[in-house]
Write an enzyme that holds these catalytic residues in place. Sequence first.
Site, PDB file in Angstrom:
ATOM      1  N   SER A 216       0.838  -1.196   0.000  1.00 56.54           N
ATOM      2  CA  SER A 216       0.000   0.000   0.000  1.00 56.54           C
ATOM      3  C   SER A 216       0.873   1.246   0.000  1.00 56.54           C
ATOM      4  CB  SER A 216      -0.915   0.025   1.235  1.00 56.54           C
ATOM      5  OG  SER A 216      -1.828  -1.047   1.205  1.00 56.54           O
ATOM      6  N   GLY A 247      -6.616  -0.336   3.599  1.00 56.39           N
ATOM      7  CA  GLY A 247      -5.781  -1.515   3.416  1.00 56.39           C
ATOM      8  C   GLY A 247      -6.543  -2.807   3.657  1.00 56.39           C
ATOM      9  N   ASP A 248      -7.447  -2.793   4.644  1.00 54.12           N
ATOM     10  CA  ASP A 248      -8.261  -3.982   4.927  1.00 54.12           C
ATOM     11  C   ASP A 248      -9.167  -4.318   3.747  1.00 54.12           C
ATOM     12  OD1 ASP A 248      -7.093  -3.841   7.452  1.00 54.12           O
ATOM     13  OD2 ASP A 248      -8.763  -2.670   8.273  1.00 54.12           O
TER      14      ASP A 248
END
Length: 313
Positions: A216, A247-248
């Site tokens: 990321s 990000g999840d």
Amino acid sequence: MILTVTPNPALDLTWRVDRLTVGATHRADAGAARAGGKGLNVARVAHAQGASTLALTTAGGRTGIAFSAEIAASGVPHRVVPVAAATRQSVAIVDEELGDTTIINERGVNPTDPEWAALFGEVVDALPSARVLVISGSLPPGAPESFVPLLIGTARDAGVPTIVDTSGAALVRAADAGASVLKPNAAELVEATGIADPVDGARSLIARGAELVLLSLGADGMLAVTASDVLHARLDAPLAGNPTGAGDAGVAACAVLYADGVRDPETVLRRATAWSAAAVLMPLAGEISDDWRTLGGRLVVAPHTSTLREDSP
């Protein structure tokens, strides 16, 4: 089924203020409280997109009561291992004027050995139905170093690929154990490897045994690094919003594709970047905008160059 493990969950508290000023007193409307932690955010996103999921985690103390009640109300399939220590809290303060988010994460308390064993037992019980295992989030201080490698090795023996989103030494141990995918951000990668160049850092994890690193880069999008190729995906223009949980969402995208048998790095990169961007448009982690396909159409994907946009926040 996508099986997620969140070894250090949190009760996420979010407040929105007009303008955050250090040292000042602020007024805010009632905040939002929800069961959080990276693995639970992954499960929420994947579940909302129609994927079969099961979220495994722990809960304890008074915060654990609120945590368990909220995850039960969410409708996300889950199993919670009771622990003695109170579930940690994570506080996010959203500055409405600037669009920035300030986050304070409690570190968490290490479960006892029998509690770790109970969580591992839940993973073993669920693996026969899993198509992919996601190990996501931090580990509490003092957590056994063997826990993440043990999960990866157990999944590998069952023929289940693993996606790991963690930090520090645990990220390196996940690579050594042969994780299928690692998903750090740039700061986590430097912390874990000590290598400043992001591509070199990612390739050091590939050399240790990981197959793919999704890195990321915030507003600069995401890199997909394999032993032979490096691809860079980013939007044609930056998005304003709340990056918490972006990000999840990218991990959830990767997990959905891996559960469907898709391993092509460019396909994974495109979906992960689109879902990450779609999460920025939502007020809370664990959600993505329905406009993710439109965002996917705005992606610029090309072989990586060393020059990143200078308009990153």
